[in-house]
Enzyme design. Structure first.
Site, PDB file in Angstrom:
ATOM      1  CE  LYS A  83      -3.195  10.375  -5.120  1.00  0.00           C
ATOM      2  NZ  LYS A  83      -3.247  10.050  -4.061  1.00  0.00           N
TER       3      LYS A  83
HETATM    4  C1  E4P Z   1       0.184   8.117  -3.189  1.00  0.00           C
HETATM    5  O1  E4P Z   1      -0.291   9.115  -4.433  1.00  0.00           O
HETATM    6  C2  E4P Z   1      -0.658   6.982  -3.516  1.00  0.00           C
HETATM    7  O2  E4P Z   1      -1.677   6.976  -2.828  1.00  0.00           O
HETATM    8  C3  E4P Z   1       0.093   6.231  -2.582  1.00  0.00           C
HETATM    9  O3  E4P Z   1       2.142   5.981  -2.512  1.00  0.00           O
HETATM   10  C4  E4P Z   1      -0.163   4.615  -2.506  1.00  0.00           C
HETATM   11  O4  E4P Z   1       1.071   4.395  -1.351  1.00  0.00           O
HETATM   12  P1  E4P Z   1       0.766   2.827  -0.794  1.00  0.00           P
HETATM   13  O5  E4P Z   1       0.667   1.155  -2.012  1.00  0.00           O
HETATM   14  O6  E4P Z   1       1.843   2.284   0.026  1.00  0.00           O
HETATM   15  O7  E4P Z   1      -0.956   2.335  -0.464  1.00  0.00           O
END
Ligand code: E4P
Length: 217
Positions: A83
């Site tokens: 990522k």
């Molecule tokens: C996933 O890949 C993201 O990092 C995550 O869904 C972010 O979610 P949040 O906005 O609830 O922290």
């Protein structure tokens, strides 16, 4: 639409996977912090428990640093997906890693043109954050619609991974739009199963069944 679970909690993942609800997993530095565990150990455990892609996020902000971290992370297991943030450096790293056959999830996407750039860089997944978009007064789902249209226009294979999901309606809308994946926190994934009429109906059936005095088998 595929379901990824958005957590670094290994016990939650195992439980949801047993119910067939997990096609992959996404983690991020905040989720690792919340799990209170060593990141490399957690990613290894998750990657062993789930056959699908497991996103592990780099924390370097320059492409060379991201690539060094990616080498460590992708060595953990073949299903680890790297990522990277949606920055110029992140896209450089994405291009290199994708060219080497490593799956890349480009995260922190907040506009459709950013998603276009991620697709052009060869990302396997782009993660538009719908909940955080809603939080600041924009329509997160409008973003998903726009990205879907752009990817369809040009035949990009990058999968739209709807992230920052806060409630079941986000999941419903993502599916109606034709997003490829939604990454869903465990509590919301469980909420998807529930309906008060299901509970009430089951209670009534069981009460009537008890009155028959019968057993099956
Ligand atoms: C996933 O890949 C993201 O990092 C995550 O869904 C972010 O979610 P949040 O906005 O609830 O922290």
């Amino acid at each position: 639409m595929k379901f990824f679970v958005d957590t670094a909690d290994v016990a939650e993942i195992a439980d949801l996977a047993a119910a067939g609800l997990v096609d992959g997993v996404t983690t991020n530095p905040s989720l690792v912090h919340r799990a209170g565990r060593n990141m490399l150990e957690v990613v290894a455990e998750i990657a062993a428990a789930v056959a699908g892609p497991v996103s592990a996020e780099v924390v370097a902000t320059d492409a060379e640093g991201m690539l060094r971290e990616a080498d460590v992370l992708r060595a953990i297991a073949p299903n680890v997906c790297i990522k990277v943030p949606l920055t110029a450096e992140g896209l450089k790293a994405c291009r290199r890693l994708s060219g080497e056959g490593t799956k890349v999830n480009v995260t922190l996407c907040f506009s459709a043109v950013q998603a276009l750039l991620a697709a052009r860089a060869g990302a396997s997944f782009v993660s538009p954050f719908v909940g955080r978009h809603d939080d600041v007064g924009f329509d997160g789902m409008a973003l998903i619609r726009d990205i879907r249209r752009i990817y369809n226009n040009y035949g990009f294979g990058t999968e739209i991974l709807v992230a920052s999901v806060r409630h079941p309606v986000h999941v419903l809308d993502a599916a109606l739009i034709g997003a490829d994946v939604a990454t869903v926190p465990p509590a919301v994934l469980r909420q998807l199963l529930r309906h008060p009429l299901t509970d009430r109906g089951l209670e009534a059936f069981l009460a009537d069944w008890a009155k028959t005095g019968q057993t099956i088998g």
